[in-house]
Design an enzyme around this catalytic site. Structure first.
Site, mmCIF file in Angstrom:
data_model
loop_
_atom_site.group_PDB
_atom_site.id
_atom_site.type_symbol
_atom_site.label_atom_id
_atom_site.label_comp_id
_atom_site.label_asym_id
_atom_site.label_seq_id
_atom_site.Cartn_x
_atom_site.Cartn_y
_atom_site.Cartn_z
ATOM 1 N N TYR A 97 65.337 25.044 77.201
ATOM 2 C CA TYR A 97 64.411 24.749 78.305
ATOM 3 C C TYR A 97 65.018 25.159 79.650
ATOM 4 O O TYR A 97 64.295 25.567 80.563
ATOM 5 C CB TYR A 97 63.989 23.278 78.293
ATOM 6 C CG TYR A 97 62.912 23.043 77.253
ATOM 7 C CD1 TYR A 97 61.574 23.269 77.565
ATOM 8 C CD2 TYR A 97 63.229 22.679 75.955
ATOM 9 C CE1 TYR A 97 60.585 23.110 76.607
ATOM 10 C CE2 TYR A 97 62.252 22.519 74.989
ATOM 11 C CZ TYR A 97 60.931 22.739 75.321
ATOM 12 O OH TYR A 97 59.962 22.602 74.363
ATOM 13 N N VAL A 134 52.775 25.089 81.244
ATOM 14 C CA VAL A 134 53.738 24.148 81.805
ATOM 15 C C VAL A 134 54.478 24.767 82.994
ATOM 16 O O VAL A 134 55.340 24.132 83.586
ATOM 17 C CB VAL A 134 54.735 23.657 80.729
ATOM 18 C CG1 VAL A 134 54.002 22.824 79.686
ATOM 19 C CG2 VAL A 134 55.470 24.817 80.061
ATOM 20 N N ASP A 135 54.125 26.025 83.340
ATOM 21 C CA ASP A 135 54.679 26.603 84.568
ATOM 22 C C ASP A 135 53.888 26.068 85.769
ATOM 23 O O ASP A 135 52.917 25.323 85.614
ATOM 24 C CB ASP A 135 54.669 28.147 84.508
ATOM 25 C CG ASP A 135 53.253 28.724 84.444
ATOM 26 O OD1 ASP A 135 52.416 28.352 85.298
ATOM 27 O OD2 ASP A 135 52.972 29.553 83.556
ATOM 28 N N HIS A 150 49.588 19.942 79.255
ATOM 29 C CA HIS A 150 50.786 19.940 78.411
ATOM 30 C C HIS A 150 52.066 19.642 79.179
ATOM 31 O O HIS A 150 53.157 19.934 78.709
ATOM 32 C CB HIS A 150 50.903 21.288 77.661
ATOM 33 C CG HIS A 150 49.843 21.468 76.620
ATOM 34 N ND1 HIS A 150 49.534 22.676 76.033
ATOM 35 C CD2 HIS A 150 49.008 20.563 76.034
ATOM 36 C CE1 HIS A 150 48.559 22.524 75.155
ATOM 37 N NE2 HIS A 150 48.218 21.252 75.140
ATOM 38 N N CYS A 162 62.353 3.495 79.556
ATOM 39 C CA CYS A 162 63.473 2.778 80.186
ATOM 40 C C CYS A 162 63.176 1.280 80.169
ATOM 41 O O CYS A 162 62.094 0.856 80.573
ATOM 42 C CB CYS A 162 63.669 3.271 81.617
ATOM 43 S SG CYS A 162 64.996 2.409 82.472
ATOM 44 N N CYS A 168 64.888 3.217 85.655
ATOM 45 C CA CYS A 168 65.894 4.132 86.214
ATOM 46 C C CYS A 168 65.236 5.491 86.434
ATOM 47 O O CYS A 168 64.318 5.874 85.715
ATOM 48 C CB CYS A 168 67.065 4.299 85.258
ATOM 49 S SG CYS A 168 67.824 2.753 84.758
ATOM 50 N N GLY A 221 43.066 33.533 78.579
ATOM 51 C CA GLY A 221 44.428 33.705 78.075
ATOM 52 C C GLY A 221 44.915 32.624 77.140
ATOM 53 O O GLY A 221 46.088 32.264 77.178
ATOM 54 N N THR A 222 44.022 32.138 76.293
ATOM 55 C CA THR A 222 44.490 31.178 75.281
ATOM 56 C C THR A 222 44.062 31.644 73.896
ATOM 57 O O THR A 222 42.973 32.193 73.724
ATOM 58 C CB THR A 222 43.974 29.743 75.552
ATOM 59 O OG1 THR A 222 44.473 28.874 74.531
ATOM 60 C CG2 THR A 222 42.462 29.641 75.591
ATOM 61 N N ALA A 265 44.051 38.714 82.364
ATOM 62 C CA ALA A 265 43.721 37.787 83.458
ATOM 63 C C ALA A 265 43.808 38.482 84.811
ATOM 64 O O ALA A 265 42.927 38.312 85.663
ATOM 65 C CB ALA A 265 44.682 36.590 83.409
HETATM 66 P P1 OAD Z 1 49.203 31.480 72.839
HETATM 67 O O1 OAD Z 1 50.508 32.185 72.864
HETATM 68 O O2 OAD Z 1 48.817 30.773 71.604
HETATM 69 O O3 OAD Z 1 48.052 32.517 73.191
HETATM 70 C C1 OAD Z 1 48.159 33.380 74.283
HETATM 71 C C2 OAD Z 1 46.857 34.122 74.407
HETATM 72 O O4 OAD Z 1 46.921 34.899 75.593
HETATM 73 C C3 OAD Z 1 46.557 35.095 73.262
HETATM 74 O O5 OAD Z 1 45.236 34.876 72.798
HETATM 75 C C4 OAD Z 1 46.679 36.462 73.904
HETATM 76 O O6 OAD Z 1 45.782 37.417 73.353
HETATM 77 C C5 OAD Z 1 46.343 36.165 75.336
HETATM 78 N N1 OAD Z 1 46.936 37.080 76.311
HETATM 79 C C6 OAD Z 1 48.081 37.791 76.229
HETATM 80 N N2 OAD Z 1 48.306 38.480 77.360
HETATM 81 C C7 OAD Z 1 47.263 38.194 78.183
HETATM 82 C C8 OAD Z 1 46.910 38.575 79.511
HETATM 83 N N3 OAD Z 1 47.693 39.412 80.215
HETATM 84 N N4 OAD Z 1 45.757 38.102 80.048
HETATM 85 C C9 OAD Z 1 44.962 37.256 79.335
HETATM 86 N N5 OAD Z 1 45.251 36.859 78.086
HETATM 87 C C10 OAD Z 1 46.382 37.312 77.513
HETATM 88 O O7 OAD Z 1 49.181 30.499 74.104
HETATM 89 P P2 OAD Z 1 48.266 29.214 74.349
HETATM 90 O O8 OAD Z 1 46.905 29.419 73.819
HETATM 91 O O9 OAD Z 1 48.415 28.858 75.784
HETATM 92 O O10 OAD Z 1 52.073 24.171 74.139
HETATM 93 O O11 OAD Z 1 49.021 28.140 73.477
HETATM 94 C C11 OAD Z 1 48.629 26.797 73.521
HETATM 95 C C12 OAD Z 1 49.847 25.904 73.506
HETATM 96 O O12 OAD Z 1 50.668 26.244 72.393
HETATM 97 C C13 OAD Z 1 50.748 26.072 74.704
HETATM 98 O O13 OAD Z 1 50.325 25.300 75.817
HETATM 99 C C14 OAD Z 1 52.070 25.590 74.191
HETATM 100 C C15 OAD Z 1 52.062 26.176 72.794
HETATM 101 O O14 OAD Z 1 52.790 25.457 71.839
HETATM 102 C C16 OAD Z 1 52.952 23.496 74.915
HETATM 103 O O15 OAD Z 1 53.728 24.021 75.672
HETATM 104 C C17 OAD Z 1 52.883 22.019 74.764
#
Ligand code: OAD
Length: 275
Positions: A97, A134-135, A150, A162, A168, A221-222, A265
């Protein structure tokens, strides 16, 4: 149905000119063009990077390798993103991390983050950003009220609750990998949601309300692979919203969308939201 050509972009853009309640749900792809790796991509999609092949190991401005596979293709989430993994080897998790934190601190918001912040300035009270990221790039771009589902990579909290009142402060823990409480030995952990943990109640309830109330949901982007965040698209659709996905690749929730815009994006958001 996936769409290409200018017509769907233009139709969504027109709709956004009049929207009164807009939800943007962002995932890791939102920050890919800032040099922060996604989790599940075979190869990070960042067309704004140089077109020439990037030599193995070369680092982007943020410090993260460019053009490499998503984090969960290279690292084991059970070891690095679970309480069990942290207990098994706290130093390994802390160091991983710490490296991610360095990458995020060096990264800058991209044109997609900036377009959202500019839209919020121009149209106050219309946009709610809900992020799985988380950024802090939405916040640094100007969307200070982004709902984080998240957690926050740059924040710390105690591993165990705690026992003291007042509790703390993890910021005063004794240095170490990880830092720990000088009184009871409690360990500091990153304030992110790990696998098997529930989302922060307040944040998720606010996200559900925004999904139920929006007229347009832009899902950016998910992969749609992680729940309950992925379910916000269906909630918005059930409530009557126009659901639009922005992603260069297919996602697991494309069937919830009225339009799938295959773009990144940083390409799509300025074009959809400007003016
Ligand atoms: P993923 O890595 O699962 O998916 C990323 C998505 O972004 C994919 O569908 C890509 O096609 C797309 N992608 C890639 N480059 C891109 C760009 N330049 N513009 C737009 N889209 C693009 O990520 P998440 O869906 O965010 O959890 O994952 C969900 C969670 O799984 C995250 O929040 C994380 C992870 O475990 C925690 O951190 C708790």
């Amino acid at each position: 149905m996936p769409m290409s050509g200018d017509a769907p972009f233009d139709a969504v853009r027109e709709r956004l000119r009049e929207v009164r309640h807009l939800l943007v749900l962002s995932g890791a792809g939102m920050s890919a063009e800032s040099g922060i790796p996604t989790f599940r991509d075979a190869r990070v999609t960042a067309p704004s990077a140089p077109a020439a092949p990037i030599p193995q190991g070369e680092r982007a401005a943020s410090g993260w390798p460019s053009g490499v596979a998503g984090l969960w293709s290279r690292f084991d989430p059970a070891q690095l993103a679970s309480v069990e993994g942290f207990r098994a080897d706290p130093a390994r998790v802390w160091d991983w991390y710490a490296e991610r934190r360095d990458g995020v601190r060096r990264a800058q918001p991209n044109a997609g983050h900036r377009a959202l912040a500019e839209f919020a300035r121009r149209r106050p009270g219309v946009l709610m950003v809900v992020s799985q990221n988380v950024d802090d790039l939405h916040q640094r771009a100007g969307n200070a009220d982004t709902i984080r589902l998240h957690g926050d990579l740059l924040a710390d909290r105690w591993l165990e609750r705690c026992p003291r009142l007042p509790s703390c402060d993890p910021g005063e823990a004794e240095p170490g990998r990880p830092p720990s409480c000088g009184r009871c030995g409690n360990l500091v952990r990153p304030d992110v949601v790990w696998f098997g943990e529930t989302l922060p109640d307040t944040a998720f309830e606010a996200a559900q309300r925004a999904a139920s109330a929006c007229e347009v949901a832009l899902i950016v982007g998910t992969s749609g692979a992680v729940w309950p965040a992925a379910g916000l698209a269906a909630r918005a659709r059930r409530a009557g919203a126009l659901v639009v996905i922005v992603n260069p690749n297919d996602s697991e929730i494309d069937d919830q969308a009225h339009a799938v815009l295959h773009a990144t994006a940083a390409q799509a958001l300025p074009r959809l939201l400007d003016g």
